[in-house]
Design a protein around this motif. Structure first.
Motif: not given
Length: 549
Positions: A190-191, A226, A228, A235, A237-238
């Motif tokens: 994930y970026t 950030t 996440l 998994t 999310q954006t």
């Protein structure tokens, strides 16, 4: 000599029959001088776990080494003795240039393992523990360029440990799900944020940021913070974020304002001021978002815990090579920092109860290739009170007892040592406790018995109260003179009767004065017994009076 008390009055006895109030001061927070232990070259991170199964915390340090001289780094393990001291470090090989370390049981054998993020080899390594403080050869998983932070959690809810790793300069978070046998699945990336072209470290925190019962990630990097949010199946999310201006240091997630929503404490510096780090706080909204940041203090936060046991989170910061402690107020604000010195330049830190007293101690990794342990000196905070002695008035040679009660006020469990003193000191009774060192029961209470011994009755024979009237010795002289005059004179019977009545009054006054501490014996003295409880640097006291005839 102390003030006299009229024994015929009920008021002193009434006052002595009530429970004496206590004096309570807040626990004083502090640390013992640091004890430092040599580790490998360029230590960058520290983790705590029980690596040899003896129930005592041990320390593991990731040492980055020095690539310019071919030093690929190592992991130093220091086994604890249980009293806050540690054995000499044993070094183990990991990947190249370890920058981060975490602890967990990755293969389900009940033994603690280590996981390392290796910036020089682009890998994350697992060192399986043998259960005796030693570790097997590292097993590597390729991540990408520059892994610099690793965190452990169960992201898919299958009771098996997973990994999340940040890496620079690409600024990605890689998630590797665990199979439960020590192996990991391929990483999903994930970026986060902007590319970190300055070579600064990223960092990662695992917490439930939106209250849905699944673990989320908070990454700090060159562009800020950030989030996440986790989906509960491994998994995420954006990524959403960049909540602060520039270049955020490792962050801490906890409820600093006690609203049951996770908040963030982090350090950052503004563009153009790379050396001017500030500690900032962001109050959480409970949905994974945060309110605007508030400037808290200079420097960087390296450890968060309730260091004084008042149920409010504090933090230790570092600025210009010195440590400071900022005590939390419980509303998201912090009191002015208390500075304390260390023998080396601390870079990063962690906290754990290393000596078993329930108080969090501090561990720092330092620029001089050492790790330092600073034991918390905050004692158990408590209230202390005592019942009035029984009996409340005694004669010389007698003793009295009082029940001393203590109640726990903070989260620490140090023993409390009792001591006492008596004033006025001249011919003062002695005092003792049973027991003189107490521990609290499961309900946070403790009781001790105070015994006050007045000593021998002959010690004060002939001593006269400083408050006595010198004319009191004329009472018996006048009485006998009047009696002699009355019976020896040739006066009428009525006059003799009046003289006898006057003599009786004078003798009555003599007897009354003797009973009230007059010339018939030593005067009554009120002594004040001060009872003091001490636990580490915390000290509280109370007093009780005792009348001695």
């Amino acid at each position: 000599m102390g003030p006299q008390i009229e024994n015929r009055s009920f008021f002193p006895r009434l006052m002595l029959s009530i429970l004496v109030s206590c004096s309570v001061a807040a626990a004083t927070v502090g640390f013992k001088p640091p004890v430092s232990y040599p580790v490998g070259t360029a230590p960058h991170a520290v983790a705590v776990g029980d690596f040899n199964g003896d129930g005592v915390p041990d320390i593991a340090v990731a040492n980055a080494g020095n690539p310019q001289i071919g030093d690929d780094g190592s992991v130093s393990v220091l086994l604890g003795n249980g009293d806050g001291t540690f054995q000499s470090a044993h070094n183990f090989v990991a990947g190249k240039n370890p920058l981060s370390i975490a602890v967990g049981d990755f293969n389900g054998d009940g033994r603690m393992d280590l996981v390392i993020a290796n910036s020089g080899s682009g890998t994350v390594s697992i060192l399986f523990g043998n259960g005796d403080g030693t570790f097997q050869m590292h097993v590597d998983y390729a991540i990408g360029i520059g892994p610099d932070s690793v965190a452990v959690g169960d992201f898919d809810g299958n009771q098996r440990l997973d990994l999340a790793v940040t890496a620079h300069p690409a600024n990605i978070v890689s998630v590797l799900l665990g199979n439960g046998d020590g192996t990991l699945q391929p990483h999903a990336d994930y970026t986060i944020g902007a590319a970190n072209s300055f070579g600064d470290r990223n960092a990662l925190v695992i917490a439930d940021l939106n209250g849905d019962g699944t673990l989320d990630l908070l990454a700090s990097h060159a562009a800020g913070l950030t989030v996440l949010l986790g989906n509960g199946d491994g998994t995420f999310q954006t990524p959403v974020g960049e909540f602060v201006a520039y270049d955020t240091s490792p962050a801490f997630v906890a409820d600093f304002n006690q609203d049951r929503k996770p908040d963030v404490l982090a350090g950052f510096h503004r563009i153009g001021s790379p050396g001017d780090f500030r500690v900032i706080s962001l109050s959480g909204n409970g949905d994974g978002t945060f309110q605007p940041s508030v400037d808290v203090a200079p420097g960087l936060a390296i450890a968060v815990a309730d260091f004084n046991g008042d149920h409010k989170l504090d933090f230790v910061g570092v600025a210009s090579g010195a440590l400071s402690l900022s005590q939390g107020s419980g509303n998201g604000t912090f009191q002015p920092a208390l500075n304390f010195t260390v023998g080396s330049n601390p870079l990063f830190g962690s906290t754990a109860d290393l000596d078993g007293d329930k108080a969090p101690d501090l561990i720092t990794v330092n620029s001089d290739n050492t790790v330092s342990v600073l034991l918390n000196t905050t004692g158990a905070d408590f209230s202390i009170s005592a019942f009035a002695p029984t009996p409340g008035t005694v004669s010389r040679g007698q003793s009295a007892t009082s029940t001393v009660t203590l109640a726990h006020l903070n989260t620490f469990d140090n023993p409390v040592v009792l001591s006492c003193s008596v004033q006025p000191a001249h011919s003062a009774p002695t005092c003792s406790f049973n027991p003189n060192s107490i521990t609290f029961d499961s309900n946070g209470h403790a009781i001790a018995t105070l015994t006050i011994d007045t000593g021998s009755a002959t010690a004060l024979l002939g001593r006269v109260s400083s408050n006595s009237n010198p004319l009191q010795f004329l009472w018996p002289v006048a009485g006998f003179a009047l009696v002699g005059t009355g019976f020896g004179s040739q006066r009428p019977i009525r006059r003799k009767l009046m003289l006898c009545i006057s003599s009786a009054v004078l003798f009555g006054g003599l007897i009354f004065q003797s009973a009230c501490g007059g010339s018939g014996g030593p005067g009554s003295t009120t002594y004040t017994i001060t009872i003091t409880g001490t636990s580490a640097s915390t000290q509280n006291s109370t007093t009780v009076p005792l009348i001695v005839k």
